[in-house]
Design an enzyme around this catalytic site. Structure first.
Site, PDB file in Angstrom:
ATOM      1  N   ASP A  10      26.091 -25.000 -15.379  1.00 38.08           N
ATOM      2  CA  ASP A  10      26.488 -24.068 -16.931  1.00 38.08           C
ATOM      3  C   ASP A  10      25.309 -24.124 -17.501  1.00 38.08           C
ATOM      4  OD1 ASP A  10      27.770 -23.277 -19.101  1.00 38.08           O
ATOM      5  OD2 ASP A  10      27.624 -25.381 -19.966  1.00 38.08           O
ATOM      6  N   THR A  44      28.289 -19.472 -15.640  1.00 40.51           N
ATOM      7  CA  THR A  44      28.169 -19.460 -16.780  1.00 40.51           C
ATOM      8  C   THR A  44      29.124 -18.602 -17.314  1.00 40.51           C
ATOM      9  OG1 THR A  44      26.663 -18.761 -18.529  1.00 40.51           O
ATOM     10  CG2 THR A  44      26.470 -17.554 -16.573  1.00 40.51           C
TER      11      THR A  44
END
Length: 280
Positions: A10, A44
Site C-alpha cells: 500500500d 493501492t
C-alpha cells in the site's frame, strides 16, 4: 516455513511517509528484495495515473495493482494485465447517493481520475490531509458535470470515490450504499468512501496475480494501514500492518511493524525477507 516471493505495498500511510516520500533506506531495501528475485509491487487505491512517477519507473517493479484491484497494469507501458470494472449504471446510483451530501466525487476511467471541477477549487474542505491537496490537484482531470461524463463515456469504470466534508454525512451515505447489490465498499481514509465492483479488493487481486506468476498465496507478503488493506492482509500468506494502522487492520495482520514515518516497510522486509527469507 515459507519463502516470500511477492510483496504487495500500500502507498499512503504505508510505503510513503507523511510527506508522500519514499525514503532512501526503504528504496534500498526494496531494490535488494527485487535483486533477490522477489516480485515487488504497489497495491493501492489510487488510479494508475495517481501512482508517483518514481514508483512507476522503479527498476524491476513490473506490476502495479491500482484502484483497489480493479486494474492491474504492467508498469513498463501501463497496459492492462487484469481488470474487473464497475458498471456505468451502478456508478450512477453510487454518485446519486453521495450527491445528497457535501462531497467531492471522483470517477476513474482507464486509470485516470476525474473530479468535480467546482469542488476541486476547495479540495481542502474535503481532503482533510494537507499533504494530499497537491496530489489531487495534479492527478485529477476536472469535469463540470461528473454525471454527464459517466453518460458520455457510456462504459464500465474502475472505481467511484467520494470525499466527505462531514463525517456524520459519510456514515449516513455508507448505510445507503450498503443497500446496493454487487458492490464492494471500503474507506481508505476516515473521511472517504470508495466503491468497486463486487469481489474487487486488493487481496483477491494480489492472489490472482500471484497465480498467474506461479506464486502461491503462502508466498505473498502484504503491507497496509487502512480499511481497504484489510482484505489484502487477510488473503496474503503473511500480512503486515503498520504501527499507524487502524485497529481492525492490526487485528487482521500476522505482524505489526513500525509506522510509515519509521521505515516500517523496510524493517519488516529486512527481517522476514532479506535476513533468511522465511516466515511461519
Amino acid at each position: 516455513m515459507q519463502k516470500i516471493k511477492m510483496i504487495g505495498l500500500d502507498l499512503d500511510g504505508t510505503l510513503l511517509n507523511d510527506k508522500k516520500e519514499l525514503t532512501p533506506y526503504t528504496r534500498q531495501v526494496m531494490e535488494e528484495a527485487i535483486r533477490q528475485g522477489v516480485t515487488v509491487l504497489v497495491a493501492t487505491g489510487r488510479p494508475w495515473m495517481g501512482v508517483p512517477e518514481f514508483l512507476k519507473s522503479f527498476p524491476g517493479m513490473d506490476y502495479a495493482l491500482t484502484s483497489n484491484g480493479a486494474r492491474i497494469v504492467r508498469t513498463q507501458d501501463g497496459s492492462v494485465l487484469m481488470e474487473q470494472l464497475l458498471s456505468r449504471d451502478k456508478a450512477k446510483k453510487i454518485l446519486e447517493i453521495c450527491a445528497k451530501y457535501d462531497t467531492l466525487q471522483e470517477v476513474y476511467f482507464d486509470g485516470q481520475g476525474y473530479a468535480e471541477a467546482e469542488k476541486m477549487l476547495h479540495v481542502e474542505r474535503y481532503h482533510h490531509n494537507p499533504n494530499m491537496w497537491e496530489y489531487i490537484r495534479t492527478t485529477r482531470i476536472p469535469t463540470e458535470d461528473i454525471f454527464g461524463l459517466v453518460d458520455r463515456e457510456s462504459r464500465s469504470l474502475d472505481k467511484v470515490q467520494a470525499l466527505f466534508a462531514d463525517l456524520d454525512e459519510r456514515a449516513r451515505a455508507w448505510k445507503e450504499l450498503e443497500t446496493l447489490e454487487e458492490v464492494e465498499i471500503v474507506g481508505s481514509l476516515k473521511y472517504n468512501i470508495e466503491v468497486n465492483a463486487a469481489g474487487v479488493n486488493k487481496g483477491s487481486g494480489l492472489v490472482e496475480l500471484g497465480k498467474r506468476l506461479g506464486i502461491e498465496r503462502e508466498e505473498i507478503m502484504a503491507f497496509g494501514d487502512g480499511d481497504n488493506d484489510e482484505p489484502m492482509l487477510r488473503e496474503a500468506g503473511f500480512g503486515v500492518a503498520m504501527a499507524n494502522a487502524e485497529e481492525k487492520v492490526k487485528a487482521t495482520a500476522d505482524y505489526i511493524t513500525g509506522s510509515n514515518e519509521e521505515d516500517g516497510v523496510a524493517k519488516a522486509i529486512e527481517r522476514f525477507v532479506l535476513e533468511g527469507g522465511e516466515v511461519c
